[in-house]
Motif scaffolding. Structure first.
Motif, PDB file in Angstrom:
ATOM      1  N   PHE A  92       0.824  -1.210   0.000  1.00 41.16           N
ATOM      2  CA  PHE A  92       0.000   0.000   0.000  1.00 41.16           C
ATOM      3  C   PHE A  92       0.864   1.269   0.000  1.00 41.16           C
ATOM      4  N   PHE A  93       1.844   1.291  -0.887  1.00 38.83           N
ATOM      5  CA  PHE A  93       2.692   2.473  -1.025  1.00 38.83           C
ATOM      6  C   PHE A  93       2.033   3.469  -1.982  1.00 38.83           C
ATOM      7  N   GLY A  94       2.205   4.756  -1.698  1.00 36.72           N
ATOM      8  CA  GLY A  94       1.782   5.806  -2.606  1.00 36.72           C
ATOM      9  C   GLY A  94       0.295   6.089  -2.582  1.00 36.72           C
ATOM     10  N   LYS A  95      -0.101   6.957  -3.525  1.00 33.24           N
ATOM     11  CA  LYS A  95      -1.490   7.399  -3.652  1.00 33.24           C
ATOM     12  C   LYS A  95      -1.709   7.885  -5.080  1.00 33.24           C
ATOM     13  N   GLY A  96      -2.861   7.554  -5.652  1.00 35.57           N
ATOM     14  CA  GLY A  96      -3.201   8.044  -6.976  1.00 35.57           C
ATOM     15  C   GLY A  96      -3.527   9.521  -6.932  1.00 35.57           C
ATOM     16  N   ASN A  97      -2.991  10.299  -7.861  1.00 36.95           N
ATOM     17  CA  ASN A  97      -3.224  11.749  -7.825  1.00 36.95           C
ATOM     18  C   ASN A  97      -4.664  12.122  -8.178  1.00 36.95           C
ATOM     19  N   LEU A  98      -5.415  11.219  -8.822  1.00 37.33           N
ATOM     20  CA  LEU A  98      -6.811  11.467  -9.152  1.00 37.33           C
ATOM     21  C   LEU A  98      -7.753  10.556  -8.369  1.00 37.33           C
ATOM     22  N   SER A  99      -7.245   9.883  -7.363  1.00 36.46           N
ATOM     23  CA  SER A  99      -8.037   8.959  -6.570  1.00 36.46           C
ATOM     24  C   SER A  99      -7.858   9.263  -5.097  1.00 36.46           C
ATOM     25  N   ARG A 100      -8.716   8.644  -4.298  1.00 37.33           N
ATOM     26  CA  ARG A 100      -8.634   8.837  -2.853  1.00 37.33           C
ATOM     27  C   ARG A 100      -7.420   8.134  -2.272  1.00 37.33           C
ATOM     28  N   SER A 101      -7.128   6.950  -2.734  1.00 39.07           N
ATOM     29  CA  SER A 101      -5.961   6.210  -2.264  1.00 39.07           C
ATOM     30  C   SER A 101      -5.420   5.330  -3.396  1.00 39.07           C
ATOM     31  N   GLU A 102      -6.082   4.205  -3.655  1.00 41.20           N
ATOM     32  CA  GLU A 102      -5.647   3.322  -4.733  1.00 41.20           C
ATOM     33  C   GLU A 102      -5.830   3.994  -6.087  1.00 41.20           C
ATOM     34  N   PRO A 103      -4.844   3.918  -6.994  1.00 39.13           N
ATOM     35  CA  PRO A 103      -4.997   4.528  -8.327  1.00 39.13           C
ATOM     36  C   PRO A 103      -6.095   3.823  -9.133  1.00 39.13           C
ATOM     37  N   SER A 104      -7.297   4.342  -9.079  1.00 39.76           N
ATOM     38  CA  SER A 104      -8.443   3.677  -9.723  1.00 39.76           C
ATOM     39  C   SER A 104      -9.204   4.616 -10.647  1.00 39.76           C
ATOM     40  N   TRP A 105      -8.578   5.719 -11.060  1.00 38.34           N
ATOM     41  CA  TRP A 105      -9.279   6.676 -11.912  1.00 38.34           C
ATOM     42  C   TRP A 105      -9.675   6.055 -13.246  1.00 38.34           C
TER      43      TRP A 105
END
Length: 400
Positions: A92-105
C-alpha cells in the motif's frame, strides 16, 4: 414473528457470506506485505544441491519499479500501470493523484462508459454505502413515525397496542435492503457506452510516492529506480540522498550554488524518514493521517482489511535546543502545543475509535553528527523514537 426472525437470520448469513468472500479475495490480492517476494525453488534436485553447499534455495523476485522525481510536489511519480499496481498491492505504497488512495481513476472512467464487466472501485463502494446508509436512516425514521402515530391514535381511543399490531414494519440493519434506485444512484448514465467503448480512454493518472516512501523502496528494499526530471537518467543513491534533502529547503536557499546547509540532522526529510522506516520495519503500514488531524496512520495489514488502529503525531525533539534557533527549517509540532490543540485531536480520534499516539523523534545535536555522516544514511543510527499513548477520559465508559 417467526418469519421476521428467519428474515433477520437469512440477512445476517447473506452479509456474512459476502464479507467472507470479499475477505478471501483481499487475502489473495494483497498477500505480499512488501514489493519484494521471497519464493522457494520448486526443483527438488536444485534444493538438495544448494543445501549441500550451504546456499539458501530461496529466490528473490524484485519488481524493479521506475519513478521520476518531481521537485514541485516533493514526490516521486510512478506512471507505469504495472508498477503502480505492484506498489499498491504489495504494501500500500503511494497514492493516486486522481483517486482517494488506490490509483483507480481509469477503472472509474471505464465504469462510467460501459455497463459490461463493471468493477466497483473503493470510491464507488464508499459512495454506494453512504447512499444506502442515508436511505436506511430515512426509511427507519419514517417507519418509527408511522408506528408512533398509530400508537397515539389507538391511545386516544383508549386502546394500547404493540408495535406488531400497528402493522408498521420497522427496518433493521440486518433485514433492510436498498431499493433499485438507491443501488444505481452512484452509477453514471451509460447511453453512449457502445460509442465510447470503441476508443479506450487514456490513463491520465499517476501514483505519487512521498520522499520517505521512495527512499525506503530505493535504499531499504532496492526495488525502485528514481530518474532525474530533466535528464531522465537514473539517479545514484548519493544523488537521491542530496536531492531529497535539498527539496525541503526554503526557495531562497535552493538557488544558492552550495547546498551544504541542507545536510542537517533536523531536515524534514530525515525526520519523516526515520519515522516511516521505524514503523515499516516493524510490519506496520504507514499512511498519511491528515484526514484525522494527525501526521500518520498505522494499519496492521492495510486499508482494505481494517481501519487504522493508531493515529500518530510526529513530534521532533532537539537534543540541543540551540539547533532549533539556527535551523533554516520550521518543523511541524516542534513548538509546545496548546491544550486546545491536544483536546481537538484527541476528541476527533477517540470518536473514530483510534488510539492517539505521540511519537517523539529525537534529533541528534549538530555538534555530535559530522558532515560525512549526514552525507549518507549512516546518520540514521543517531536517531531514536519514543511513544506515548494519549487517551480521552470518558467517565460514563471507563467506570468499570
Amino acid at each position: 414473528m417467526a418469519a421476521t426472525v428467519d428474515q433477520s437470520q437469512s440477512g445476517q448469513n447473506s452479509s456474512q457470506k459476502k464479507a467472507g468472500r470479499r475477505r478471501n479475495e483481499n487475502n489473495v490480492i494483497y498477500a505480499n506485505p512488501l514489493p519484494i517476494i521471497f519464493s522457494q525453488v520448486e526443483n527438488k534436485f536444485a534444493v538438495t544441491t544448494l543445501g549441500i553447499f550451504g546456499i539458501s534455495p530461496t529466490r528473490v523476485l524484485n519488481p524493479r519499479c521506475k519513478g521520476v522525481f518531481d521537485p514541485t510536489t516533493r514526490s516521486i511519480w510512478i506512471t507505469d500501470p504495472k508498477d503502480r499496481m505492484v506498489l499498491w498491492r504489495r504494501g500500500f505504497f503511494g497514492k493516486g493523484n486522481l483517486s482517494r488512495s488506490e490509483p483507480s481513476w481509469l477503472v472509474r472512467l471505464a465504469n462510467s462508459r460501459s455497463a459490461a464487466g463493471r468493477q466497483m472501485t473503493s470510491e464507488e463502494v464508499t459512495a454506494k454505502r453512504r447512499a444506502e446508509r442515508k436511505q436506511f436512516k430515512s426509511d427507519r425514521a419514517q417507519a418509527i413515525t408511522a408506528a408512533a402515530a398509530e400508537a397515539e391514535a389507538a391511545f386516544a381511543e383508549g386502546r394500547v397496542i404493540s408495535v406488531e399490531e400497528t402493522g408498521v414494519s420497522i427496518p433493521s440493519a440486518a433485514t433492510w435492503k436498498p431499493s433499485v434506485s438507491i443501488r444505481n444512484a452512484d452509477l453514471p448514465e451509460r447511453s453512449l457506452g457502445t460509442v465510447l467503448d470503441a476508443e479506450p480512454p487514456e490513463d491520465m493518472e499517476h501514483m505519487q510516492l512521498t520522499l520517505s516512501e521512495a527512499f525506503f523502496l530505493t535504499w531499504a528494499l532496492d526495488c525502485l529506480c528514481i530518474y532525474h526530471p530533466k535528464t531522465l537518467e537514473p539517479m545514484t543513491l548519493r544523488e537521491i540522498w542530496t536531492v531529497f534533502h535539498t527539496a525541503h529547503l526554503p526557495l531562497h536557499l535552493q538557488t544558492l550554488p552550495s547546498q551544504a546547509h541542507a545536510l542537517r540532522p533536523d531536515n524534514p526529510f530525515l525526520v519523516n524518514y526515520v519515522f516511516l522506516h521505524h514503523y515499516r520495519s516493524l510490519g506496520w503500514v504507514v499512511k498519511n493521517g491528515v484526514k484525522f488531524c494527525v501526521d500518520y496512520l498505522l494499519y496492521k495489514r492495510g486499508p482494505v482489511f481494517h481501519h487504522a488502529e493508531f493515529a500518530m503525531v510526529l513530534i521532533p525533539v532537539y537534543e540541543d535546543p540551540e539547533d532549533a534557533s539556527s535551523s533554516p527549517f520550521k518543523l511541524s509540532n516542534a513548538e509546545p502545543f496548546t491544550w486546545q490543540w491536544l483536546s481537538t485531536i484527541n476528541r476527533v480520534n477517540s470518536q473514530v475509535q483510534k488510539t492517539l499516539v505521540f511519537s517523539y523523534v529525537s534529533i541528534p545535536a549538530c555538534s555530535r553528527v559530522s558532515r560525512s555522516e549526514l552525507a549518507s544514511p549512516a546518520c540514521l543510527e543517531r536517531y531514536s523514537i519514543r511513544e506515548i499513548i494519549i487517551r480521552r477520559f470518558v467517565p460514563a465508559r471507563m467506570r468499570d
